[in-house]
Design a protein around this motif. Structure first.
Motif, mmCIF file in Angstrom:
data_model
loop_
_atom_site.group_PDB
_atom_site.id
_atom_site.type_symbol
_atom_site.label_atom_id
_atom_site.label_comp_id
_atom_site.label_asym_id
_atom_site.label_seq_id
_atom_site.Cartn_x
_atom_site.Cartn_y
_atom_site.Cartn_z
ATOM 1 N N ILE A 278 33.311 3.535 -1.437
ATOM 2 C CA ILE A 278 31.879 3.711 -1.725
ATOM 3 C C ILE A 278 31.048 3.411 -0.480
ATOM 4 O O ILE A 278 30.088 4.127 -0.161
ATOM 5 N N VAL A 279 31.415 2.336 0.232
ATOM 6 C CA VAL A 279 30.708 1.983 1.467
ATOM 7 C C VAL A 279 30.796 3.124 2.473
ATOM 8 O O VAL A 279 29.801 3.474 3.134
ATOM 9 N N THR A 280 31.977 3.728 2.610
ATOM 10 C CA THR A 280 32.159 4.842 3.540
ATOM 11 C C THR A 280 31.282 6.026 3.162
ATOM 12 O O THR A 280 30.683 6.680 4.029
ATOM 13 N N ILE A 281 31.176 6.299 1.871
ATOM 14 C CA ILE A 281 30.313 7.394 1.405
ATOM 15 C C ILE A 281 28.857 7.114 1.786
ATOM 16 O O ILE A 281 28.141 8.008 2.261
ATOM 17 N N PHE A 282 28.425 5.872 1.612
ATOM 18 C CA PHE A 282 27.057 5.510 1.978
ATOM 19 C C PHE A 282 26.852 5.624 3.495
ATOM 20 O O PHE A 282 25.767 6.002 3.950
ATOM 21 N N ILE A 283 27.880 5.288 4.265
ATOM 22 C CA ILE A 283 27.780 5.407 5.725
ATOM 23 C C ILE A 283 27.538 6.859 6.120
ATOM 24 O O ILE A 283 26.722 7.155 7.002
ATOM 25 N N VAL A 284 28.234 7.775 5.452
ATOM 26 C CA VAL A 284 28.054 9.204 5.746
ATOM 27 C C VAL A 284 26.673 9.676 5.307
ATOM 28 O O VAL A 284 25.971 10.370 6.053
ATOM 29 N N LEU A 285 26.261 9.274 4.104
ATOM 30 C CA LEU A 285 24.970 9.725 3.567
ATOM 31 C C LEU A 285 23.791 9.156 4.343
ATOM 32 O O LEU A 285 22.773 9.828 4.530
ATOM 33 N N LEU A 286 23.924 7.919 4.788
ATOM 34 C CA LEU A 286 22.843 7.258 5.530
ATOM 35 C C LEU A 286 23.240 7.059 6.988
ATOM 36 O O LEU A 286 22.974 6.023 7.593
ATOM 37 N N SER A 287 23.884 8.080 7.547
ATOM 38 C CA SER A 287 24.451 7.975 8.892
ATOM 39 C C SER A 287 23.461 7.558 9.977
ATOM 40 O O SER A 287 23.814 6.751 10.846
#
Length: 314
Positions: A278-287
């Motif tokens: 989930i953290v990785t997904i947020f990193i991509v979305l809020l890059s």
């Protein structure tokens, strides 16, 4: 007997490859899947017989590709051929998965460079110009979309700011090429592992992502590139463009290192795998906001051996 089997396998792999090339070249609906599978015959053959027979196979397949799919389809043989060979040879030599990945990346980079020269001098197509046109077209379409829906003055200012960044984006073509080679090598190697495990009853696999760690030397290269970027360089000069590409590429590696550390930390703390995903997904979305922080985490992890310190404490 061994030479007979080697010849039989070569004919079989060449046949499979030509079928995949024809599908990739002439059947739009499944061309992407076929293109992804193109390196697999080379991986299998190079894994079994090492580099000399594989090089001969590449020459034969290149000639067959010209014969069956026209001369302009030659890059369809060279790119997956060099990438697949490098992966298969590394597997034959029993290198680690990440060493194999590195070699595969080099193979695909050389394949891309061949394609660049081929399209430039044989087909009279400048890939850099095509890339610039794609970026400009994408920007124009985005600008038209925002104007059509009247997004407001803030968006106009953002568009102007982004337009100023277009030359920088265009200069990053070499970095994007390397990242593309990294992705293709990883995907080809992963599929190759699955196929060879099935055919040869082996147990090839990538180690868990949490164990991924890059050499410490890339930190020094990153900081050297950063120091060079502070000099008063010509923005369109070779040194400035090269420095930009090196910094962004090494920054990409540092970001991957940071994400890997997040998975490592979650594993050591016995946290569910769902959380780092989930953290990785947020990193991509809020890059734009999170990637600089993750990059710093990666630098700290490599430079201060953060994983070893956590191991000692636990």
């Amino acid at each position: 007997m061994n030479q007979s089997k080697q010849l039989t396998d070569g004919v079989l792999m060449a046949g499979v490859f030509i079928v995949l090339v024809l599908i990739a070249a002439f059947i739009p609906f499944v061309s992407l899947i076929a293109s992804v599978l193109l390196p697999i015959p080379f991986i299998i053959y190079a894994y079994r017989y090492n580099w000399r027979p594989s090089l001969l196979l590449l020459v034969v397949i290149s000639l067959l590709t010209i014969l069956f799919a026209t001369f302009i389809s030659l890059p369809l043989a060279i790119i997956p051929g060099l990438g697949g060979m490098m992966i298969g040879i590394a597997m034959h030599q029993q290198l680690t998965p990440y060493e194999t990945w590195a070699r595969g990346t080099v193979g695909f980079i050389f394949g891309f460079l061949f394609t660049y020269v081929f399209t430039q001098f044989v087909m009279d197509i400048n890939l850099m110009q095509v890339y610039e046109q794609m970026i400009q077209q994408s920007f124009d379409q985005t600008k038209h979309f925002f104007k059509q829906f009247s997004m407001g003055t803030d968006v106009d200012e953002q568009m102007k700011l982004f337009e100023k960044q277009l030359p920088l984006i265009m200069n990053l073509f070499p970095m994007l090429l390397v990242i593309g080679a990294l992705f293709m090598a990883f995907l080809s190697q992963w599929i190759g592992y699955k196929v060879i495990n099935l055919l040869e009853k082996k147990t090839f696999r990538f180690p868990p992502f949490r164990q991924l760690s890059f050499p410490v030397t890339i930190i020094w290269l990153y900081f050297i590139a950063m120091l060079i970027s502070f000099m008063n360089l010509d923005p369109e000069g070779y040194v400035a463009i090269s420095t930009q590409n090196v910094m962004n590429l090494l920054g990409f590696f540092m970001t991957i290192q940071g994400v890997s550390f997040i998975f490592f930390f979650a594993y050591k703390k016995k946290i569910s795998k769902t959380l780092p995903i989930i953290v990785t997904i947020f990193i991509v979305l809020l890059s734009p906001f999170l990637i600089p922080l993750v990059r710093i985490l990666g630098i700290i992890d490599l430079g201060f051996r953060l994983r070893e310190r956590i191991d000692v404490k636990i």
